[in-house]
Write a protein that holds these residues in place. Structure first.
Motif, PDB file in Angstrom:
ATOM      1  N   ALA A  59       0.834  -1.209   0.000  1.00  0.00           N
ATOM      2  CA  ALA A  59       0.000   0.000   0.000  1.00  0.00           C
ATOM      3  C   ALA A  59       0.866   1.255   0.000  1.00  0.00           C
ATOM      4  O   ALA A  59       0.541   2.239  -0.680  1.00  0.00           O
ATOM      5  CB  ALA A  59      -0.929  -0.008   1.214  1.00  0.00           C
ATOM      6  N   ARG A  60       1.967   1.235   0.735  1.00  0.00           N
ATOM      7  CA  ARG A  60       2.871   2.396   0.742  1.00  0.00           C
ATOM      8  C   ARG A  60       3.518   2.609  -0.623  1.00  0.00           C
ATOM      9  O   ARG A  60       3.670   3.735  -1.087  1.00  0.00           O
ATOM     10  CB  ARG A  60       3.938   2.228   1.813  1.00  0.00           C
ATOM     11  CG  ARG A  60       3.427   2.499   3.193  1.00  0.00           C
ATOM     12  CD  ARG A  60       4.550   2.553   4.223  1.00  0.00           C
ATOM     13  NE  ARG A  60       3.990   2.258   5.521  1.00  0.00           N
ATOM     14  CZ  ARG A  60       4.210   1.154   6.214  1.00  0.00           C
ATOM     15  NH1 ARG A  60       5.025   0.226   5.745  1.00  0.00           N
ATOM     16  NH2 ARG A  60       3.647   0.959   7.388  1.00  0.00           N
ATOM     17  N   ARG A  61       3.904   1.508  -1.274  1.00  0.00           N
ATOM     18  CA  ARG A  61       4.499   1.625  -2.604  1.00  0.00           C
ATOM     19  C   ARG A  61       3.502   2.167  -3.612  1.00  0.00           C
ATOM     20  O   ARG A  61       3.855   2.986  -4.465  1.00  0.00           O
ATOM     21  CB  ARG A  61       5.018   0.270  -3.078  1.00  0.00           C
ATOM     22  CG  ARG A  61       6.307  -0.129  -2.444  1.00  0.00           C
ATOM     23  CD  ARG A  61       6.806  -1.418  -3.034  1.00  0.00           C
ATOM     24  NE  ARG A  61       8.042  -1.825  -2.399  1.00  0.00           N
ATOM     25  CZ  ARG A  61       8.636  -2.965  -2.640  1.00  0.00           C
ATOM     26  NH1 ARG A  61       8.112  -3.813  -3.500  1.00  0.00           N
ATOM     27  NH2 ARG A  61       9.754  -3.278  -2.031  1.00  0.00           N
ATOM     28  N   LEU A  62       2.260   1.721  -3.510  1.00  0.00           N
ATOM     29  CA  LEU A  62       1.237   2.245  -4.414  1.00  0.00           C
ATOM     30  C   LEU A  62       0.964   3.719  -4.139  1.00  0.00           C
ATOM     31  O   LEU A  62       0.738   4.492  -5.064  1.00  0.00           O
ATOM     32  CB  LEU A  62      -0.063   1.447  -4.269  1.00  0.00           C
ATOM     33  CG  LEU A  62      -0.074   0.060  -4.895  1.00  0.00           C
ATOM     34  CD1 LEU A  62      -1.356  -0.659  -4.546  1.00  0.00           C
ATOM     35  CD2 LEU A  62       0.096   0.152  -6.391  1.00  0.00           C
ATOM     36  N   ARG A  63       0.992   4.107  -2.893  1.00  0.00           N
ATOM     37  CA  ARG A  63       0.749   5.503  -2.530  1.00  0.00           C
ATOM     38  C   ARG A  63       1.871   6.403  -3.046  1.00  0.00           C
ATOM     39  O   ARG A  63       1.619   7.530  -3.477  1.00  0.00           O
ATOM     40  CB  ARG A  63       0.645   5.629  -1.013  1.00  0.00           C
ATOM     41  CG  ARG A  63       0.360   7.038  -0.530  1.00  0.00           C
ATOM     42  CD  ARG A  63       0.570   7.153   0.944  1.00  0.00           C
ATOM     43  NE  ARG A  63       1.994   6.907   1.222  1.00  0.00           N
ATOM     44  CZ  ARG A  63       2.479   6.684   2.428  1.00  0.00           C
ATOM     45  NH1 ARG A  63       1.690   6.643   3.452  1.00  0.00           N
ATOM     46  NH2 ARG A  63       3.778   6.481   2.602  1.00  0.00           N
ATOM     47  N   ASP A  64       3.094   5.886  -3.035  1.00  0.00           N
ATOM     48  CA  ASP A  64       4.249   6.701  -3.405  1.00  0.00           C
ATOM     49  C   ASP A  64       4.528   6.750  -4.903  1.00  0.00           C
ATOM     50  O   ASP A  64       5.492   7.392  -5.314  1.00  0.00           O
ATOM     51  CB  ASP A  64       5.503   6.193  -2.676  1.00  0.00           C
ATOM     52  CG  ASP A  64       5.402   6.398  -1.175  1.00  0.00           C
ATOM     53  OD1 ASP A  64       4.596   7.252  -0.754  1.00  0.00           O
ATOM     54  OD2 ASP A  64       6.131   5.707  -0.432  1.00  0.00           O
ATOM     55  N   LEU A  65       3.709   6.083  -5.709  1.00  0.00           N
ATOM     56  CA  LEU A  65       3.904   6.148  -7.159  1.00  0.00           C
ATOM     57  C   LEU A  65       3.653   7.571  -7.652  1.00  0.00           C
ATOM     58  O   LEU A  65       2.819   8.296  -7.118  1.00  0.00           O
ATOM     59  CB  LEU A  65       2.961   5.184  -7.872  1.00  0.00           C
ATOM     60  CG  LEU A  65       3.331   3.712  -7.814  1.00  0.00           C
ATOM     61  CD1 LEU A  65       2.275   2.879  -8.504  1.00  0.00           C
ATOM     62  CD2 LEU A  65       4.679   3.454  -8.450  1.00  0.00           C
ATOM     63  N   GLY A  66       4.361   7.954  -8.669  1.00  0.00           N
ATOM     64  CA  GLY A  66       4.269   9.313  -9.201  1.00  0.00           C
ATOM     65  C   GLY A  66       2.976   9.574  -9.951  1.00  0.00           C
ATOM     66  O   GLY A  66       2.196   8.657 -10.233  1.00  0.00           O
ATOM     67  N   PRO A  67       2.754  10.833 -10.308  1.00  0.00           N
ATOM     68  CA  PRO A  67       1.521  11.195 -11.027  1.00  0.00           C
ATOM     69  C   PRO A  67       1.485  10.653 -12.451  1.00  0.00           C
ATOM     70  O   PRO A  67       0.413  10.577 -13.057  1.00  0.00           O
ATOM     71  CB  PRO A  67       1.537  12.721 -11.016  1.00  0.00           C
ATOM     72  CG  PRO A  67       2.950  13.102 -10.789  1.00  0.00           C
ATOM     73  CD  PRO A  67       3.586  12.002  -9.995  1.00  0.00           C
TER      74      PRO A  67
END
Length: 185
Positions: A59-67
């Motif tokens: 979930a953290r990796r998905l949240r930190d993906l760029g725009p």
């Protein structure tokens, strides 16, 4: 001042750390959770902690993906939330914030004895674990004797007593719904 341990004493105490007992015995929160949810094997709880940690990191990796990858992030987040909701680990499919707070206790609450208590088929977890281990409970058509079974939301409605169970007979007698023809078979 302390005498040297003999060979058989060294062999017995090989895995025991007498200086740092917390490292070898586990932490207090883990023991409290094992006792609260009646988890019989510590390995199951360790596996639940590892799964919860993996979901939180995902979930953290998905949240930190760029725009630039917003469509991919939305698709993956929806799939993750759908999977966790289907398993019964989260209550809402709204945001990844619920995934970041997922704990091992959520996995413990989806175990079969906890659901028996939730469905009021047992008074407490101790009785629920006993009912499952003795083979009084079935999930769908299969009799379950393992209390570590994680039950998804879709299967939760199919938790019933085994047809030949004495507990089912007592419940039917109490509700005055017992049919002698069904119980004879």
């Amino acid at each position: 001042m302390v005498r040297k341990l003999k060979y058989h004493e060294q062999k017995l105490l090989r895995r025991l750390d007498l200086v740092n007992w917390e490292a070898s015995g586990g932490n207090l929160a883990e023991v409290r959770a094992l006792r609260r949810y009646r988890v019989g094997r510590r390995e199951d709880y360790v596996q639940y902690k590892a799964l919860a940690r993996a979901v939180r990191t995902l979930a953290r990796r998905l949240r930190d993906l760029g725009p630039a990858s917003a469509a991919f992030r939305a698709r993956c987040a929806a799939a993750l939330l759908e999977k966790l909701h289907g398993l019964g680990l989260v209550n809402s499919r709204q945001s990844l914030a619920v995934c970041e707070s997922l704990s091992a206790a959520a996995f413990c609450r989806r175990r079969l004895p906890c659901l028996l208590v939730k469905l009021r088929m047992a008074q407490n977890l101790r009785h629920a674990v006993t009912f499952v281990e003795q083979g009084h409970v079935r999930v769908g058509p299969e009799v379950v004797t393992d209390p570590a079974l994680l039950v998804p939301r879709a299967v939760e409605d199919f938790i019933t007593w085994v047809d030949a169970s004495r507990l089912r007979q007592k419940v039917l007698d109490y509700n005055q719904e017992r049919d002698d023809f069904d119980l004879a078979a």
